[in-house]
Write a protein that holds these residues in place. Structure first.
Motif, PDB file in Angstrom:
ATOM      1  N   ASP A   1      -0.975  -0.785   8.356  1.00 41.31           N
ATOM      2  CA  ASP A   1      -2.185  -0.421   9.089  1.00 41.31           C
ATOM      3  C   ASP A   1      -2.068  -0.798  10.561  1.00 41.31           C
ATOM      4  OD1 ASP A   1      -4.272   0.479   6.941  1.00 41.31           O
ATOM      5  OD2 ASP A   1      -3.234  -1.250   6.086  1.00 41.31           O
TER       6      ASP A   1
ATOM      7  N   GLU B   1      -4.563   7.367  -0.449  1.00 43.40           N
ATOM      8  CA  GLU B   1      -3.558   6.361  -0.810  1.00 43.40           C
ATOM      9  C   GLU B   1      -2.534   6.884  -1.817  1.00 43.40           C
ATOM     10  OE1 GLU B   1      -5.532   2.057   0.137  1.00 43.40           O
ATOM     11  OE2 GLU B   1      -5.906   2.892  -1.850  1.00 43.40           O
TER      12      GLU B   1
ATOM     13  N   TYR C   1      -9.488   6.557   5.122  1.00 42.21           N
ATOM     14  CA  TYR C   1      -8.057   6.726   4.851  1.00 42.21           C
ATOM     15  C   TYR C   1      -7.722   6.413   3.384  1.00 42.21           C
ATOM     16  CZ  TYR C   1      -7.677   1.662   4.651  1.00 42.21           C
ATOM     17  OH  TYR C   1      -7.829   0.352   4.277  1.00 42.21           O
ATOM     18  N   ALA C   2      -8.551   5.587   2.732  1.00 44.99           N
ATOM     19  CA  ALA C   2      -8.261   5.161   1.362  1.00 44.99           C
ATOM     20  C   ALA C   2      -8.213   6.331   0.384  1.00 44.99           C
ATOM     21  CB  ALA C   2      -9.303   4.144   0.899  1.00 44.99           C
TER      22      ALA C   2
ATOM     23  N   GLN D   1       2.847   5.367   6.981  1.00 40.31           N
ATOM     24  CA  GLN D   1       3.793   5.095   5.901  1.00 40.31           C
ATOM     25  C   GLN D   1       5.012   5.994   6.003  1.00 40.31           C
ATOM     26  OE1 GLN D   1       0.293   5.820   3.184  1.00 40.31           O
ATOM     27  NE2 GLN D   1       1.318   4.276   1.947  1.00 40.31           N
TER      28      GLN D   1
ATOM     29  N   GLN E   1       1.583   7.271  -1.203  1.00 44.74           N
ATOM     30  CA  GLN E   1       2.611   6.696  -2.065  1.00 44.74           C
ATOM     31  C   GLN E   1       3.558   7.767  -2.596  1.00 44.74           C
ATOM     32  OE1 GLN E   1       3.282   3.443  -2.791  1.00 44.74           O
ATOM     33  NE2 GLN E   1       1.753   2.970  -1.217  1.00 44.74           N
TER      34      GLN E   1
ATOM     35  N   SER F   1      -2.524   8.473   7.757  1.00 44.10           N
ATOM     36  CA  SER F   1      -3.909   8.741   7.353  1.00 44.10           C
ATOM     37  C   SER F   1      -4.836   8.057   8.346  1.00 44.10           C
ATOM     38  CB  SER F   1      -4.171   8.259   5.927  1.00 44.10           C
ATOM     39  OG  SER F   1      -3.587   7.003   5.680  1.00 44.10           O
TER      40      SER F   1
ATOM     41  N   ARG G   1      -3.278   4.378   8.929  1.00 49.54           N
ATOM     42  CA  ARG G   1      -2.210   3.865   8.069  1.00 49.54           C
ATOM     43  C   ARG G   1      -0.979   4.733   8.282  1.00 49.54           C
ATOM     44  NH1 ARG G   1      -3.504   1.718   2.221  1.00 49.54           N
ATOM     45  NH2 ARG G   1      -4.100  -0.017   3.593  1.00 49.54           N
TER      46      ARG G   1
END
Length: 320
Positions: free
Chosen positions: A46, A84, A80-81, A62, A88, A98, A60
């Motif tokens: 983050d 998730e 953003y959650a 990744q 991944q 995100s 975020r």
């Protein structure tokens, strides 16, 4: 007799006033400190970026920085959650960013910030420029989808492709009530005033369960996280400034200008945005591909994360 009735009515009025005052004092909830929420929810992936106008946007990030970029935009009241599982699933071959829009998640904004789809589109372009992103795939759900297609019109050269997930934008032609009590309350100024000052956790739980086919997906942890993010300083005031559906401006003529590879995704059970709206997007954007999902509601990225992420991966793998 009349005097007794008057006293009784006065007593009832007093008791009601006391009851309402007690309920208000019980429900009224102050904001929670930003630092507290960041300590609880932010991790190694983050980051924050300072922008003009008192904005501090959270995102975020990744995956390997050298890989093709996918930027994700959430819907109204979300964060953003919601992405998730997609992050991944896709970070092995893509850099997945995100973003929390102002008034959402862990992004800080002045309490008088107005949620406007055109301004949010310009903000996304600005953030992408500041992060030095190469042309990227942009995906958005609901309100975020409404922002995404506006980015495609505003800065097409910054995008490789567009992904619309139950995207907002088409004017509503029906007067049916939303299945979400919170969305119905949001249509009234007094309702928005109240929601800006209380803990909305019960309404969040009801609203999220109304949006999905499998109610079991809306766990206590999911609801608590939504509720916590609404208590970030200024968020409730910002959210109440622009109720859902206040920026419905899509037309076939506008969308015809989009010349990007486009994937349109929509759950057939969606009670908030009709699947017909996504059919309109797919029809208006030349070459767009439409995928619909039976027994899936408004949030395919949460409801069928593996399947929807696989469909997105297959689409992005065709890009050159």
């Amino acid at each position: 007799m009349l005097k007794t009735l008057a006293y009784a009515l006065l007593l009832i009025a007093v008791l009601l006033s006391v009851g309402l005052a007690a309920a208000w004092l019980y429900l009224r909830t102050p904001d929670r400190p930003a630092a507290e929420l960041e300590r609880r929810y932010a991790g190694a992936d983050d980051h924050f970026i300072e922008l003009p106008g008192g904005l501090r946007l959270h995102y975020r990030d990744q995956g390997d920085r050298s890989r093709p970029v996918l930027v994700l935009l959430h819907g109204y009241g979300d964060s953003y959650a919601t992405w998730e599982a997609w992050g991944q699933a896709l970070q092995d071959r893509y850099r997945v960013i995100s973003l929390d829009l102002p008034g959402h998640g862990l992004s800080a904004a002045p309490a008088d910030y107005l949620l406007d789809a055109d301004a949010l589109a310009a903000l996304v372009v600005d953030v992408a420029t500041r992060l030095g992103l190469p042309p990227f795939v942009l995906a958005g759900n609901s309100m975020g989808g409404g922002v995404a297609w506006k980015v495609a019109l505003l800065a097409p050269r910054q995008l490789r492709a567009l992904v619309l997930v139950a995207a907002a934008g088409w004017p509503a032609h029906t007067q049916g009530q939303s299945p979400s009590l919170a969305f119905r309350v949001l249509q009234h100024p007094i309702g928005r005033w109240v929601l800006a000052r209380i803990d909305n956790k019960p309404l969040i739980a009801q609203g999220l369960k109304a949006q999905v086919h499998d109610k079991g997906l809306i766990t206590e942890a999911v609801v608590q996280r939504w509720a916590d993010y609404q208590l970030y300083p200024g968020h409730r005031t910002i959210l109440m400034s622009a109720p859902p559906g206040s920026h419905s401006q899509a037309t076939a003529e506008k969308l015809a200008a989009i010349r990007l590879p486009t994937l349109v995704m929509h759950g057939e059970y969606d009670p908030l945005i009709p699947v017909e709206n996504s059919r309109k997007f797919a029809s208006a954007i030349a070459g767009a591909r439409l995928i619909t999902y039976p027994q899936v509601g408004h949030l395919p990225q949460r409801e069928i994360p593996a399947r929807s992420a696989a469909d997105l991966r297959a689409f992005m793998d065709t890009l050159r």
